[in-house]
Design a protein around this motif. Structure first.
Motif, PDB file in Angstrom:
ATOM      1  N   TYR A   3       0.716  -0.968   0.008  1.00 29.38           N
ATOM      2  CA  TYR A   3      -0.230   0.247   0.744  1.00 29.38           C
ATOM      3  C   TYR A   3       0.458   1.540  -0.189  1.00 29.38           C
ATOM      4  O   TYR A   3       1.755   1.503   0.255  1.00 29.38           O
ATOM      5  CB  TYR A   3      -0.571   0.246   1.101  1.00 29.38           C
ATOM      6  CG  TYR A   3      -1.348  -1.032   1.559  1.00 29.38           C
ATOM      7  CD1 TYR A   3      -3.146  -1.134   0.665  1.00 29.38           C
ATOM      8  CD2 TYR A   3      -1.421  -2.337   1.688  1.00 29.38           C
ATOM      9  CE1 TYR A   3      -3.710  -2.503   0.778  1.00 29.38           C
ATOM     10  CE2 TYR A   3      -2.052  -3.612   1.817  1.00 29.38           C
ATOM     11  CZ  TYR A   3      -3.596  -3.396   1.449  1.00 29.38           C
ATOM     12  OH  TYR A   3      -4.634  -4.453   1.352  1.00 29.38           O
ATOM     13  N   SER A   4       0.323   2.268  -0.525  1.00 22.76           N
ATOM     14  CA  SER A   4       1.022   3.647  -0.347  1.00 22.76           C
ATOM     15  C   SER A   4       0.149   4.739   0.291  1.00 22.76           C
ATOM     16  O   SER A   4      -0.281   4.589  -0.027  1.00 22.76           O
ATOM     17  CB  SER A   4       1.449   3.791  -1.832  1.00 22.76           C
ATOM     18  OG  SER A   4       1.398   5.217  -2.035  1.00 22.76           O
ATOM     19  N   LEU A   5       1.094   5.134   1.673  1.00 14.76           N
ATOM     20  CA  LEU A   5       0.201   6.298   2.422  1.00 14.76           C
ATOM     21  C   LEU A   5       0.862   7.587   2.152  1.00 14.76           C
ATOM     22  O   LEU A   5       2.473   7.959   2.303  1.00 14.76           O
ATOM     23  CB  LEU A   5       0.661   5.428   3.193  1.00 14.76           C
ATOM     24  CG  LEU A   5      -0.713   4.782   4.003  1.00 14.76           C
ATOM     25  CD1 LEU A   5      -0.424   3.455   3.017  1.00 14.76           C
ATOM     26  CD2 LEU A   5      -0.649   4.508   5.743  1.00 14.76           C
ATOM     27  N   SER A   6       0.558   7.990   2.644  1.00 14.85           N
ATOM     28  CA  SER A   6       1.116  10.022   2.274  1.00 14.85           C
ATOM     29  C   SER A   6       1.203  10.140   4.207  1.00 14.85           C
ATOM     30  O   SER A   6       0.245   9.002   4.650  1.00 14.85           O
ATOM     31  CB  SER A   6      -0.153  10.907   2.072  1.00 14.85           C
ATOM     32  OG  SER A   6      -1.440  11.030   2.756  1.00 14.85           O
ATOM     33  N   GLN A   9      -2.172  10.217   5.903  1.00 15.71           N
ATOM     34  CA  GLN A   9      -2.749   8.472   5.888  1.00 15.71           C
ATOM     35  C   GLN A   9      -2.676   7.661   6.733  1.00 15.71           C
ATOM     36  O   GLN A   9      -3.333   7.253   7.382  1.00 15.71           O
ATOM     37  CB  GLN A   9      -3.128   8.165   4.763  1.00 15.71           C
ATOM     38  CG  GLN A   9      -3.889   8.799   3.412  1.00 15.71           C
ATOM     39  CD  GLN A   9      -3.379   8.782   1.296  1.00 15.71           C
ATOM     40  OE1 GLN A   9      -2.170   8.635   1.768  1.00 15.71           O
ATOM     41  NE2 GLN A   9      -4.595   8.229   1.072  1.00 15.71           N
ATOM     42  N   GLU A 164       6.946   9.248  -0.411  1.00 16.75           N
ATOM     43  CA  GLU A 164       5.526   8.798   0.610  1.00 16.75           C
ATOM     44  C   GLU A 164       5.822   7.303   1.362  1.00 16.75           C
ATOM     45  O   GLU A 164       7.186   6.975   1.664  1.00 16.75           O
ATOM     46  CB  GLU A 164       4.688   8.191  -0.509  1.00 16.75           C
ATOM     47  CG  GLU A 164       5.890   6.945  -1.318  1.00 16.75           C
ATOM     48  CD  GLU A 164       5.076   6.545  -2.722  1.00 16.75           C
ATOM     49  OE1 GLU A 164       3.836   7.065  -3.128  1.00 16.75           O
ATOM     50  OE2 GLU A 164       5.205   5.988  -3.831  1.00 16.75           O
ATOM     51  N   GLY A 180      -8.705   0.451   1.415  1.00 14.82           N
ATOM     52  CA  GLY A 180      -8.912   1.571   0.683  1.00 14.82           C
ATOM     53  C   GLY A 180      -7.891   2.561   0.344  1.00 14.82           C
ATOM     54  O   GLY A 180      -7.940   3.299  -0.300  1.00 14.82           O
ATOM     55  N   PHE A 181      -6.951   2.348   1.201  1.00 13.32           N
ATOM     56  CA  PHE A 181      -5.266   2.696   0.578  1.00 13.32           C
ATOM     57  C   PHE A 181      -4.563   2.750  -0.352  1.00 13.32           C
ATOM     58  O   PHE A 181      -4.917   1.286  -0.533  1.00 13.32           O
ATOM     59  CB  PHE A 181      -3.902   3.174   1.651  1.00 13.32           C
ATOM     60  CG  PHE A 181      -4.603   3.787   2.638  1.00 13.32           C
ATOM     61  CD1 PHE A 181      -4.975   5.162   3.370  1.00 13.32           C
ATOM     62  CD2 PHE A 181      -4.529   2.802   3.797  1.00 13.32           C
ATOM     63  CE1 PHE A 181      -5.444   5.972   4.230  1.00 13.32           C
ATOM     64  CE2 PHE A 181      -4.523   3.399   5.646  1.00 13.32           C
ATOM     65  CZ  PHE A 181      -5.056   5.108   5.466  1.00 13.32           C
ATOM     66  N   PRO A 182      -4.413   3.486  -1.572  1.00 10.25           N
ATOM     67  CA  PRO A 182      -3.823   3.003  -3.225  1.00 10.25           C
ATOM     68  C   PRO A 182      -3.094   1.176  -2.845  1.00 10.25           C
ATOM     69  O   PRO A 182      -1.936   1.506  -1.865  1.00 10.25           O
ATOM     70  CB  PRO A 182      -3.319   3.886  -3.784  1.00 10.25           C
ATOM     71  CG  PRO A 182      -3.136   5.367  -2.400  1.00 10.25           C
ATOM     72  CD  PRO A 182      -4.366   4.768  -1.235  1.00 10.25           C
ATOM     73  N   GLN A 183      -3.322   0.931  -3.800  1.00 12.03           N
ATOM     74  CA  GLN A 183      -2.326  -0.976  -4.047  1.00 12.03           C
ATOM     75  C   GLN A 183      -1.316  -0.608  -4.334  1.00 12.03           C
ATOM     76  O   GLN A 183      -1.499   0.402  -5.187  1.00 12.03           O
ATOM     77  CB  GLN A 183      -3.182  -1.890  -3.637  1.00 12.03           C
ATOM     78  CG  GLN A 183      -3.694  -2.479  -2.982  1.00 12.03           C
ATOM     79  CD  GLN A 183      -4.354  -3.780  -3.024  1.00 12.03           C
ATOM     80  OE1 GLN A 183      -3.844  -4.559  -4.060  1.00 12.03           O
ATOM     81  NE2 GLN A 183      -5.521  -3.626  -2.583  1.00 12.03           N
ATOM     82  N   THR A 184       0.344  -0.771  -4.098  1.00  9.38           N
ATOM     83  CA  THR A 184       0.767  -0.847  -5.224  1.00  9.38           C
ATOM     84  C   THR A 184       1.802  -1.913  -4.633  1.00  9.38           C
ATOM     85  O   THR A 184       1.353  -2.444  -4.010  1.00  9.38           O
ATOM     86  CB  THR A 184       1.394   0.796  -4.398  1.00  9.38           C
ATOM     87  OG1 THR A 184       2.872   1.113  -5.384  1.00  9.38           O
ATOM     88  CG2 THR A 184       1.979   0.932  -3.477  1.00  9.38           C
TER      89      THR A 184
END
Lengths: 339, 263
Positions: A3-6, A9, A164, A180-184
């Motif tokens: 996942y990728s988070l700010s 986030q 990030e 819910g967080f962008p998957q990567t």
């Protein structure tokens, strides 16, 4: 799962975790440094990303979260024992691969040495989750690569803290928190080269003569047996049991254990006044052999994980890395002469 | 809490038998299986816990011969018969009867070193267990002799040779260091002899040196180590030497296994 988070986030992730987990990580203890007006980096509860200190090594390891400096074993009153309850809330620790390997060494002693498991260690340990901090560069004074402790797969979630924040989730228990967080794709890296390299003597090259080397005498004059290397070490697990009586009748008491260390005076005291390894150089030799030879002979892996904290904290500027290297050189030299 | 190995069990103090001015034998009620050479962690809440070697056991009783040297033993000496103390164990490997059955066994014990082998001596005095048994005992002075009545009866029956380092005017027995009496043991066929050596480190050192010059094979010699364990279960680290935990792997060792143990 990646996942990728700010940062925001990440903070909302911490908030969501809070209900079920206490999160610990490297943070600032203001004004607790060794010199006046300096801070100490140590393990503390983390509430937001800004609490985290990621560019400096902690003075103490995270071991006391699982294995407190002093721990009551039980209280005793009028012939009955009461084992104190602990907070059963799960704990997630943000820590580096060397320290995760350090916990593996603690697990080895407390849970796998001898037929009995350590009740007190186990009941805290089972609630611990590892949030690994990707450590691809290390610090100035680390030698985890030399100790094969630079890698681990014993993490629940691994984080890369860059522009990030990337998270690699291994333990499904945490997937609901990240959905819910962008998957990567997240490809967690491990450090491959430290600035310090340590050459550990081959297992089997240590002979009884290695115990008599001149090099140990140097530590008799330099080491002051303060035990900082023991207390800062993620893998030092020794303790002493003692009773504290309440009142004079002895009807109420607490039995507790507290950290002990092979470098401290009194560690080997026996009934009647006899003791072993009274010279500080002998203690240094014992510790060195335990960390890089004896433990391996018993458990098949080195105890030292190369976190380098012993060198960071020594008031006498004794370098354990240097000690291991010197031992290797002397042992190799001796081997050559014998051929 | 039976998965908590640190919890000790109540044990009733049945009898206190003074042995010397500073040693007494404490006998407690005990019904768990034990082997000679093993130890218990004895505790008195408020005073603390200490590892104590077992000197004798039979019929639901277990004895420990203790010198008043510290906080826990000091508190023990303040107790009286009928009081309750706490114990956990037994710990350590102890002496395995099987290793000595059928041998020509020599037991050489100095001072309080007699305590961990007392039961072994009593057991092996039954001729059917060993081929032959000779016991050599040394104490500092006649006043330091432990289990005096039993020891004198062993001397009487020619099972044991007894010596004291320093005799006095009343002392009619042997005097001089224990090593002086090793020649009186039958070591003519050293390959056939098995020796158990227990006592203070300096005594062990000289006895071992003597036995080895008499060609007793190293693997036929057994010793018992003493260390101040805090836990007894391989966690606290106090008794570790090299890769060996005395509490788990010992305290009883065959001599070749101790050669690499350097403190």
């Amino acid at each position: 799962m990646g996942y990728s988070l700010s940062k925001d986030q990440f903070n909302s992730l911490l908030d969501a975790l809070k209900k079920s987990y206490t999160v610990y990580g490297p943070a600032v203890d203001p004004d607790k440094g060794n010199y006046s007006d300096t801070d100490r980096i140590t393990y503390k509860k983390i509430n937001s990303f800004d609490d985290l200190v990621l560019d400096m090594k902690t003075y103490f390891s995270p071991k006391e979260i699982v294995y407190p400096v002093r721990e009551p074993l039980f209280h005793f009153s009028d012939g009955s024992f009461f084992v104190p309850h602990i907070d059963e809330k799960k704990i997630a620790i943000l820590l580096r691969p060397c320290d995760i390997n350090g916990f593996d060494r603690l697990d080895t002693v407390f849970l796998k040495n001898g037929p009995e498991e350590d009740f007190y260690y186990k009941r805290r340990r089972k609630n611990i989750r590892f949030f690994m901090i990707e450590c691809a560069e290390g610090f100035d004074n680390c030698w985890c690569v030399s100790m094969n402790a630079n890698r681990t797969d014993m993490y629940d979630v691994a984080f890369r803290f860059g522009k990030e924040i990337l998270a690699d989730v291994k333990n499904e228990e945490f997937i609901p928190y990240l959905v819910g967080f962008p998957q990567t794709e997240v490809d967690i890296q491990f450090i491959e080269k430290n600035s310090i390299e340590v050459k550990v003597p081959e297992i089997g090259s240590i002979s009884p003569e290695s115990f008599d080397l001149e090099m140990w005498n140097e530590y008799t004059s330099r080491c002051i047996a303060c035990g900082r290397c023991n207390t800062s070490c993620i893998t030092c697990s020794c303790f002493t049991v003692q009773d504290v009586a309440c009142g004079t009748e002895g009807r109420m008491a607490e039995r507790r254990r507290r950290w002990a260390g092979c470098q401290l005076n009194g560690f080997t005291d026996m009934a009647g006044g006899h003791s072993y390894r009274s010279k500080n150089g002998e203690k240094m030799r014992f510790k060195t052999m335990h960390k890089i030879n004896d433990f391996h002979r018993r458990f098949g892996k080195h105890q030292c994980v190369g976190c380098g904290r012993c060198d960071d904290v020594c008031p006498q500027y004794i370098s354990f890395a240097r000690c291991i290297n010197t031992l290797s050189e002397v042992v190799a030299e001796r081997g050559k002469n014998e051929q | 809490m039976n998965n908590n190995p640190y919890i000790a069990e109540k044990a009733k103090l049945i009898r206190i038998t003074p042995e010397t001015a500073i040693d007494s034998t404490f006998t407690i009620a005990w019904d768990k299986p034990v082997k000679p050479g093993q130890f218990l962690e004895i505790s008195i809440p408020g005073a603390g816990e200490a590892p104590i070697s077992i000197s004798d056991f039979n019929d639901g009783e277990l004895s420990m011969t203790i010198r008043k040297v510290g906080r826990v033993t000091g508190a023990l000496f303040d107790m009286k018969e009928g009081d309750t103390l706490f114990a956990r164990g037994p710990y350590g490997n102890g002496f395995e009867y099987n290793y000595y059955a059928g041998t020509n066994l020599k037991i050489i014990a100095g001072g309080t070193g007699l305590a961990p082998v007392k039961n072994l001596i009593k057991t092996f005095m039954e001729p059917r267990y060993v081929n032959s048994l000779e016991v050599l005992l040394g104490f500092k002075t006649p006043e330091d002799i432990l289990f005096k009545n039993e020891v004198l009866s062993w001397v009487e029956s020619a099972t044991a040779i007894l010596t004291v380092d320093n005799g006095n005017y009343d002392w009619k027995g042997n005097s001089g260091l224990i090593t002086q009496y090793i020649p009186q043991l039958d070591l003519n066929k050293p390959q056939d002899c098995v020796c158990i050596v227990v006592g203070p480190p300096v005594m062990i050192k000289f006895v071992l040196a003597d036995l080895l010059t008499r060609d007793v094979p190293r693997e036929n010699i057994w010793v018992s180590f003493e260390r101040n364990m805090s836990c007894g279960i391989g966690k606290c680290g106090h008794c570790k030497i090299d890769n060996t935990y005395i509490c788990l792997d010992g305290p009883v060792f065959r001599l070749p296994d101790t050669m690499k143990l350097i403190d």
